[in-house]
Write a protein that holds these residues in place. Structure first.
Motif, PDB file in Angstrom:
ATOM      1  N   GLN A   1       0.837  -1.190   0.000  1.00  0.00           N
ATOM      2  CA  GLN A   1       0.000   0.000   0.000  1.00  0.00           C
ATOM      3  C   GLN A   1       0.879   1.250   0.000  1.00  0.00           C
ATOM      4  O   GLN A   1       2.103   1.170   0.085  1.00  0.00           O
ATOM      5  CB  GLN A   1      -0.913   0.010   1.234  1.00  0.00           C
ATOM      6  CG  GLN A   1      -0.171  -0.084   2.555  1.00  0.00           C
ATOM      7  CD  GLN A   1      -1.111  -0.258   3.742  1.00  0.00           C
ATOM      8  OE1 GLN A   1      -2.272   0.152   3.704  1.00  0.00           O
ATOM      9  NE2 GLN A   1      -0.614  -0.868   4.804  1.00  0.00           N
ATOM     10  N   GLY A   2       0.236   2.404  -0.101  1.00  0.00           N
ATOM     11  CA  GLY A   2       0.935   3.673   0.037  1.00  0.00           C
ATOM     12  C   GLY A   2       2.079   3.883  -0.945  1.00  0.00           C
ATOM     13  O   GLY A   2       1.981   3.547  -2.126  1.00  0.00           O
ATOM     14  N   ILE A   3       3.171   4.448  -0.437  1.00  0.00           N
ATOM     15  CA  ILE A   3       4.321   4.770  -1.275  1.00  0.00           C
ATOM     16  C   ILE A   3       4.914   3.507  -1.897  1.00  0.00           C
ATOM     17  O   ILE A   3       5.328   3.507  -3.057  1.00  0.00           O
ATOM     18  CB  ILE A   3       5.374   5.544  -0.464  1.00  0.00           C
ATOM     19  CG1 ILE A   3       4.835   6.926  -0.075  1.00  0.00           C
ATOM     20  CG2 ILE A   3       6.682   5.688  -1.243  1.00  0.00           C
ATOM     21  CD1 ILE A   3       5.741   7.721   0.847  1.00  0.00           C
TER      22      ILE A   3
ATOM     23  N   ALA B   1      17.551   2.196  -1.275  1.00  0.00           N
ATOM     24  CA  ALA B   1      16.956   3.395  -0.685  1.00  0.00           C
ATOM     25  C   ALA B   1      15.943   3.004   0.371  1.00  0.00           C
ATOM     26  O   ALA B   1      15.162   2.057   0.180  1.00  0.00           O
ATOM     27  CB  ALA B   1      16.285   4.234  -1.766  1.00  0.00           C
ATOM     28  N   THR B   2      15.944   3.725   1.469  1.00  0.00           N
ATOM     29  CA  THR B   2      14.947   3.486   2.508  1.00  0.00           C
ATOM     30  C   THR B   2      14.219   4.785   2.795  1.00  0.00           C
ATOM     31  O   THR B   2      14.817   5.864   2.814  1.00  0.00           O
ATOM     32  CB  THR B   2      15.594   2.913   3.784  1.00  0.00           C
ATOM     33  OG1 THR B   2      14.574   2.450   4.669  1.00  0.00           O
ATOM     34  CG2 THR B   2      16.460   3.939   4.494  1.00  0.00           C
ATOM     35  N   ILE B   3      12.913   4.675   2.974  1.00  0.00           N
ATOM     36  CA  ILE B   3      12.121   5.857   3.281  1.00  0.00           C
ATOM     37  C   ILE B   3      12.349   6.231   4.738  1.00  0.00           C
ATOM     38  O   ILE B   3      12.000   5.480   5.650  1.00  0.00           O
ATOM     39  CB  ILE B   3      10.629   5.609   3.022  1.00  0.00           C
ATOM     40  CG1 ILE B   3      10.396   5.219   1.558  1.00  0.00           C
ATOM     41  CG2 ILE B   3       9.817   6.857   3.382  1.00  0.00           C
ATOM     42  CD1 ILE B   3      10.816   6.256   0.549  1.00  0.00           C
ATOM     43  N   SER B   4      12.937   7.369   4.947  1.00  0.00           N
ATOM     44  CA  SER B   4      13.150   7.904   6.279  1.00  0.00           C
ATOM     45  C   SER B   4      12.152   9.039   6.492  1.00  0.00           C
ATOM     46  O   SER B   4      11.046   9.018   5.953  1.00  0.00           O
ATOM     47  CB  SER B   4      14.601   8.360   6.445  1.00  0.00           C
ATOM     48  OG  SER B   4      14.855   8.762   7.764  1.00  0.00           O
ATOM     49  N   ALA B   5      12.515  10.045   7.264  1.00  0.00           N
ATOM     50  CA  ALA B   5      11.629  11.183   7.499  1.00  0.00           C
ATOM     51  C   ALA B   5      12.455  12.352   7.993  1.00  0.00           C
ATOM     52  O   ALA B   5      13.405  12.174   8.763  1.00  0.00           O
ATOM     53  CB  ALA B   5      10.555  10.833   8.519  1.00  0.00           C
TER      54      ALA B   5
ATOM     55  N   ILE C   1      14.126  -0.958  -2.525  1.00  0.00           N
ATOM     56  CA  ILE C   1      13.432   0.186  -1.934  1.00  0.00           C
ATOM     57  C   ILE C   1      12.646  -0.292  -0.724  1.00  0.00           C
ATOM     58  O   ILE C   1      11.748  -1.133  -0.847  1.00  0.00           O
ATOM     59  CB  ILE C   1      12.497   0.854  -2.962  1.00  0.00           C
ATOM     60  CG1 ILE C   1      13.296   1.337  -4.177  1.00  0.00           C
ATOM     61  CG2 ILE C   1      11.746   2.017  -2.310  1.00  0.00           C
ATOM     62  CD1 ILE C   1      12.438   1.775  -5.343  1.00  0.00           C
ATOM     63  N   ASN C   2      13.013   0.213   0.427  1.00  0.00           N
ATOM     64  CA  ASN C   2      12.323  -0.143   1.668  1.00  0.00           C
ATOM     65  C   ASN C   2      11.365   0.977   2.040  1.00  0.00           C
ATOM     66  O   ASN C   2      11.794   2.075   2.411  1.00  0.00           O
ATOM     67  CB  ASN C   2      13.328  -0.369   2.798  1.00  0.00           C
ATOM     68  CG  ASN C   2      12.623  -0.597   4.123  1.00  0.00           C
ATOM     69  OD1 ASN C   2      11.537  -1.183   4.181  1.00  0.00           O
ATOM     70  ND2 ASN C   2      13.227  -0.136   5.198  1.00  0.00           N
ATOM     71  N   SER C   3      10.080   0.712   1.950  1.00  0.00           N
ATOM     72  CA  SER C   3       9.075   1.731   2.260  1.00  0.00           C
ATOM     73  C   SER C   3       8.287   1.402   3.518  1.00  0.00           C
ATOM     74  O   SER C   3       7.263   2.030   3.791  1.00  0.00           O
ATOM     75  CB  SER C   3       8.115   1.898   1.073  1.00  0.00           C
ATOM     76  OG  SER C   3       7.400   0.691   0.843  1.00  0.00           O
ATOM     77  N   VAL C   4       8.748   0.426   4.281  1.00  0.00           N
ATOM     78  CA  VAL C   4       8.044   0.036   5.501  1.00  0.00           C
ATOM     79  C   VAL C   4       8.277   1.080   6.592  1.00  0.00           C
ATOM     80  O   VAL C   4       9.398   1.562   6.787  1.00  0.00           O
ATOM     81  CB  VAL C   4       8.532  -1.340   5.994  1.00  0.00           C
ATOM     82  CG1 VAL C   4       7.911  -1.676   7.347  1.00  0.00           C
ATOM     83  CG2 VAL C   4       8.192  -2.421   4.973  1.00  0.00           C
ATOM     84  N   GLY C   5       7.223   1.426   7.294  1.00  0.00           N
ATOM     85  CA  GLY C   5       7.351   2.347   8.412  1.00  0.00           C
ATOM     86  C   GLY C   5       6.070   2.390   9.211  1.00  0.00           C
ATOM     87  O   GLY C   5       4.987   2.103   8.683  1.00  0.00           O
ATOM     88  N   VAL C   6       6.183   2.716  10.482  1.00  0.00           N
ATOM     89  CA  VAL C   6       4.998   2.851  11.327  1.00  0.00           C
ATOM     90  C   VAL C   6       5.077   4.154  12.100  1.00  0.00           C
ATOM     91  O   VAL C   6       6.132   4.525  12.622  1.00  0.00           O
ATOM     92  CB  VAL C   6       4.859   1.640  12.288  1.00  0.00           C
ATOM     93  CG1 VAL C   6       6.019   1.562  13.280  1.00  0.00           C
ATOM     94  CG2 VAL C   6       3.525   1.688  13.026  1.00  0.00           C
TER      95      VAL C   6
ATOM     96  N   PRO D   1      10.262  11.647   1.960  1.00  0.00           N
ATOM     97  CA  PRO D   1       9.320  11.756   0.843  1.00  0.00           C
ATOM     98  C   PRO D   1       8.457  13.003   0.838  1.00  0.00           C
ATOM     99  O   PRO D   1       7.758  13.262  -0.142  1.00  0.00           O
ATOM    100  CB  PRO D   1       8.442  10.516   1.025  1.00  0.00           C
ATOM    101  CG  PRO D   1       8.411  10.319   2.515  1.00  0.00           C
ATOM    102  CD  PRO D   1       9.793  10.721   2.996  1.00  0.00           C
ATOM    103  N   GLY D   2       8.497  13.789   1.918  1.00  0.00           N
ATOM    104  CA  GLY D   2       7.526  14.858   2.063  1.00  0.00           C
ATOM    105  C   GLY D   2       6.222  14.267   2.587  1.00  0.00           C
ATOM    106  O   GLY D   2       6.064  13.052   2.678  1.00  0.00           O
ATOM    107  N   THR D   3       5.285  15.116   2.938  1.00  0.00           N
ATOM    108  CA  THR D   3       3.998  14.621   3.436  1.00  0.00           C
ATOM    109  C   THR D   3       3.187  14.089   2.267  1.00  0.00           C
ATOM    110  O   THR D   3       2.838  14.836   1.347  1.00  0.00           O
ATOM    111  CB  THR D   3       3.225  15.731   4.162  1.00  0.00           C
ATOM    112  OG1 THR D   3       4.032  16.257   5.213  1.00  0.00           O
ATOM    113  CG2 THR D   3       1.937  15.179   4.766  1.00  0.00           C
ATOM    114  N   THR D   4       2.909  12.814   2.302  1.00  0.00           N
ATOM    115  CA  THR D   4       2.244  12.128   1.194  1.00  0.00           C
ATOM    116  C   THR D   4       0.871  11.648   1.644  1.00  0.00           C
ATOM    117  O   THR D   4       0.688  11.232   2.797  1.00  0.00           O
ATOM    118  CB  THR D   4       3.093  10.944   0.714  1.00  0.00           C
ATOM    119  OG1 THR D   4       4.409  11.416   0.397  1.00  0.00           O
ATOM    120  CG2 THR D   4       2.496  10.297  -0.526  1.00  0.00           C
TER     121      THR D   4
END
Length: 253
Positions: A19-21, A146-150, A90-95, A198-201
């Motif tokens: 789902q999501g990104i 690449a990993t989705i950070s914040a 690409i790791n997009s997992v996050g909580v 990623p910015g606020t998505t």
């Protein structure tokens, strides 16, 4: 599918593609004729219906919990039966919130169970992935991990506090990327490792916090994915181990 038959095409692994990104990355990669195979993982069937409905023969899906190293290893072993190379990981997992778990507004909201959950998903799961996927990045082609950070995981940029567990777990994720990039320079010299903001998505993760986000700062999933892929495609080996925003600017640790 064999390496020989598709040696001119790139392969990709999207972790958290349900789902999501993550789902956005799967769709965008499948739209690229230069991609020969996309592997995608998801945690729960009920939240991955859109992913599992995709009929493209280049897509192969695996159920996997990133907090369980044995499951990560099993997925990597299955991928290795088809290919010895990945060009995109690409790791997009996050909580951020989950059930009754919400980001802490102050110290009085801190509890150890919630902190552990943040670190298990946002930090520890990622480094277990980096460990297990390493053999698939030991090749001579340019590759991206690449990993989705914040941005809220930036210690230098933190001006308002709060969100203790999420901030700290993303800061830890950034350190894992930096540390792994140093080791990968020896073992996987053509791999570029980066943390990406990623910015606020407009996803389930940001939904409870969108009220005060200006419309021009709330990105669609497709826009976010396009921006992040543009950043990734513009990176060089010297950028490995760095932290980038969606617009290509470097973020402070």
């Amino acid at each position: 599918m064999s390496d020989k038959d598709h040696s001119f095409l790139k392969t990709a692994l999207v972790v958290g593609g349900g789902q999501g990104i993550g789902l956005g990355f799967v769709r965008r990669l499948l739209a690229d004729d230069g991609i020969g195979r996309v592997y995608a993982t998801y945690r729960r069937v009920e939240s991955a219906t859109e992913l599992l409905e995709i009929t493209d023969s280049r897509l192969c899906c695996f159920q996997m919990d990133i907090t369980d190293e044995s499951q990560i290893a099993a997925v990597i072993q299955k991928i290795q039966t088809e290919t010895s190379t990945l060009h995109y990981v690409i790791n997009s997992v996050g909580v951020l919130h989950e059930g009754e778990m919400q980001p802490e507004k102050s110290l009085r909201h801190i509890n150890s169970e919630q902190l552990l959950r943040y670190f298990q998903v946002n930090s520890i799961g990622a480094i277990l992935l980096f460990k297990q996927v390493q053999p698939l990045l030991k090749h001579g082609d340019r590759s991206i991990l690449a990993t989705i950070s914040a941005k809220v995981g930036s210690i230098g940029d933190n001006q308002v506090g709060g969100w203790y567990g999420y901030r700290a777990s993303k800061a830890a994720l950034n350190m894992f990327i930096k540390n792994t990039a140093i080791e990968y320079k020896r073992t996987c010299p053509q791999a570029i490792l980066v943390a990406l903001h990623p910015g606020t998505t407009d996803t389930r993760l940001s939904l409870p916090f969108q009220r005060n986000v200006p419309p021009d700062k709330l990105f669609s999933v497709d826009r976010t994915v396009g921006q992040l892929l543009a950043v990734m495609d513009g990176l060089g080996i010297s950028d490995s181990g760095e932290f980038f925003s969606w617009d290509g600017s470097r973020l402070p640790w």
